[in-house]
Design a protein around this motif. Sequence first.
Motif, PDB file in Angstrom:
ATOM      1  N   THR A   1      89.624 -48.405 -18.162  1.00 31.39           N
ATOM      2  CA  THR A   1      89.884 -48.167 -16.748  1.00 31.39           C
ATOM      3  C   THR A   1      88.688 -48.607 -15.919  1.00 31.39           C
ATOM      4  N   GLN A   2      88.957 -49.326 -14.832  1.00 28.27           N
ATOM      5  CA  GLN A   2      87.897 -49.697 -13.900  1.00 28.27           C
ATOM      6  C   GLN A   2      87.789 -48.611 -12.847  1.00 28.27           C
ATOM      7  N   LEU A   3      86.548 -48.260 -12.497  1.00 27.38           N
ATOM      8  CA  LEU A   3      86.367 -47.246 -11.467  1.00 27.38           C
ATOM      9  C   LEU A   3      85.038 -47.409 -10.767  1.00 27.38           C
ATOM     10  N   CYS A   4      84.947 -46.776  -9.599  1.00 26.47           N
ATOM     11  CA  CYS A   4      83.696 -46.624  -8.861  1.00 26.47           C
ATOM     12  C   CYS A   4      83.326 -45.154  -8.968  1.00 26.47           C
ATOM     13  N   ALA A   5      82.049 -44.875  -9.130  1.00 25.69           N
ATOM     14  CA  ALA A   5      81.585 -43.492  -9.218  1.00 25.69           C
ATOM     15  C   ALA A   5      80.314 -43.347  -8.399  1.00 25.69           C
ATOM     16  N   GLU A   6      80.104 -42.137  -7.896  1.00 22.41           N
ATOM     17  CA  GLU A   6      78.924 -41.883  -7.076  1.00 22.41           C
ATOM     18  C   GLU A   6      78.378 -40.510  -7.391  1.00 22.41           C
ATOM     19  N   GLY A   7      77.048 -40.416  -7.436  1.00 23.82           N
ATOM     20  CA  GLY A   7      76.406 -39.137  -7.678  1.00 23.82           C
ATOM     21  C   GLY A   7      74.917 -39.295  -7.879  1.00 23.82           C
ATOM     22  N   MET A   8      74.267 -38.181  -8.246  1.00 20.40           N
ATOM     23  CA  MET A   8      72.832 -38.165  -8.478  1.00 20.40           C
ATOM     24  C   MET A   8      72.541 -38.687  -9.876  1.00 20.40           C
ATOM     25  N   VAL A   9      71.643 -39.638  -9.981  1.00 21.96           N
ATOM     26  CA  VAL A   9      71.283 -40.231 -11.264  1.00 21.96           C
ATOM     27  C   VAL A   9      70.232 -39.356 -11.940  1.00 21.96           C
ATOM     28  N   VAL A  10      70.465 -39.094 -13.224  1.00 23.49           N
ATOM     29  CA  VAL A  10      69.544 -38.295 -14.034  1.00 23.49           C
ATOM     30  C   VAL A  10      69.100 -39.168 -15.202  1.00 23.49           C
ATOM     31  N   ALA A  11      67.811 -39.102 -15.534  1.00 23.95           N
ATOM     32  CA  ALA A  11      67.308 -39.872 -16.680  1.00 23.95           C
ATOM     33  C   ALA A  11      67.781 -39.207 -17.960  1.00 23.95           C
ATOM     34  N   GLY A  12      68.520 -39.937 -18.774  1.00 22.11           N
ATOM     35  CA  GLY A  12      68.967 -39.430 -20.066  1.00 22.11           C
ATOM     36  C   GLY A  12      68.063 -39.940 -21.173  1.00 22.11           C
ATOM     37  N   ARG A  13      68.293 -39.478 -22.385  1.00 22.17           N
ATOM     38  CA  ARG A  13      67.470 -39.933 -23.511  1.00 22.17           C
ATOM     39  C   ARG A  13      67.653 -41.409 -23.791  1.00 22.17           C
ATOM     40  N   THR A  14      68.909 -41.868 -23.811  1.00 25.69           N
ATOM     41  CA  THR A  14      69.176 -43.258 -24.147  1.00 25.69           C
ATOM     42  C   THR A  14      69.614 -44.094 -22.947  1.00 25.69           C
ATOM     43  N   ARG A  15      70.207 -43.474 -21.952  1.00 25.01           N
ATOM     44  CA  ARG A  15      70.667 -44.206 -20.772  1.00 25.01           C
ATOM     45  C   ARG A  15      70.821 -43.210 -19.620  1.00 25.01           C
ATOM     46  N   PRO A  16      70.905 -43.716 -18.389  1.00 24.73           N
ATOM     47  CA  PRO A  16      71.057 -42.806 -17.241  1.00 24.73           C
ATOM     48  C   PRO A  16      72.381 -42.058 -17.288  1.00 24.73           C
ATOM     49  N   ARG A  17      72.406 -40.928 -16.585  1.00 20.07           N
ATOM     50  CA  ARG A  17      73.604 -40.083 -16.521  1.00 20.07           C
ATOM     51  C   ARG A  17      73.887 -39.702 -15.076  1.00 20.07           C
ATOM     52  N   ILE A  18      75.154 -39.464 -14.804  1.00 16.99           N
ATOM     53  CA  ILE A  18      75.570 -38.895 -13.524  1.00 16.99           C
ATOM     54  C   ILE A  18      76.504 -37.738 -13.852  1.00 16.99           C
ATOM     55  N   TYR A  19      76.140 -36.530 -13.395  1.00 14.43           N
ATOM     56  CA  TYR A  19      76.940 -35.342 -13.671  1.00 14.43           C
ATOM     57  C   TYR A  19      77.942 -35.098 -12.550  1.00 14.43           C
ATOM     58  N   ASN A  20      79.162 -34.751 -12.932  1.00 12.83           N
ATOM     59  CA  ASN A  20      80.259 -34.438 -12.012  1.00 12.83           C
ATOM     60  C   ASN A  20      80.334 -35.440 -10.856  1.00 12.83           C
ATOM     61  N   PRO A  21      80.466 -36.735 -11.189  1.00 10.19           N
ATOM     62  CA  PRO A  21      80.476 -37.748 -10.132  1.00 10.19           C
ATOM     63  C   PRO A  21      81.768 -37.735  -9.324  1.00 10.19           C
ATOM     64  N   TRP A  22      81.643 -38.152  -8.066  1.00  7.35           N
ATOM     65  CA  TRP A  22      82.821 -38.496  -7.281  1.00  7.35           C
ATOM     66  C   TRP A  22      83.279 -39.822  -7.862  1.00  7.35           C
ATOM     67  N   TYR A  23      84.569 -40.035  -7.978  1.00  8.22           N
ATOM     68  CA  TYR A  23      85.037 -41.287  -8.560  1.00  8.22           C
ATOM     69  C   TYR A  23      86.322 -41.743  -7.887  1.00  8.22           C
ATOM     70  N   GLU A  24      86.558 -43.052  -7.996  1.00 10.92           N
ATOM     71  CA  GLU A  24      87.774 -43.672  -7.485  1.00 10.92           C
ATOM     72  C   GLU A  24      88.281 -44.625  -8.552  1.00 10.92           C
ATOM     73  N   LEU A  25      89.509 -44.411  -9.004  1.00  8.50           N
ATOM     74  CA  LEU A  25      90.106 -45.295 -10.010  1.00  8.50           C
ATOM     75  C   LEU A  25      90.496 -46.602  -9.347  1.00  8.50           C
ATOM     76  N   LEU A  26      90.130 -47.721 -10.005  1.00  9.95           N
ATOM     77  CA  LEU A  26      90.458 -49.045  -9.474  1.00  9.95           C
ATOM     78  C   LEU A  26      91.584 -49.702 -10.254  1.00  9.95           C
ATOM     79  N   GLY A  27      91.894 -49.199 -11.432  1.00  7.61           N
ATOM     80  CA  GLY A  27      92.975 -49.762 -12.238  1.00  7.61           C
ATOM     81  C   GLY A  27      92.525 -50.094 -13.644  1.00  7.61           C
ATOM     82  N   GLU A  28      93.416 -50.724 -14.379  1.00  8.90           N
ATOM     83  CA  GLU A  28      93.155 -51.105 -15.762  1.00  8.90           C
ATOM     84  C   GLU A  28      92.387 -52.408 -15.803  1.00  8.90           C
TER      85      GLU A  28
END
Length: 130
Positions: free
Chosen positions: A101-128
Amino acid sequence: MSRRGGGRLKDRLGARLCSLRAAREGAGGGDVQVSAPRCGSTPIKDLVPRERARVSGVLRAVTYRPASAKPTLVGQLYDGTGVVDLIWIGRRTIAGIKPGTQLCAEGMVVAGRTRPRIYNPWYELLGEEI
């Protein structure tokens, strides 16, 4: 079969696997990068921890936790430049959130161990993914 011939076969197979891996990792990456400016999103490689960001891409994987664990849904969003984990706490499933699924997401970026994370992001589905 001689040892020498087996080595050449191994080299050819290794080269073929490398080319397939590169093709798979590159598949859709360019298309996702082209769609990023339309959503007004930031490339994942440019994300800065502790800042709000809008990202877009394709969900490459979605992890569902067992019923005995705390309800958490994790999606790996890929945009051709990198991967960010989108983590929804308190949810086991979300309609439309599935691999491909393609989507747009928005939120606060958090540094993760292996890659960045966004918790409870706002999102918009763009389709398959096409």
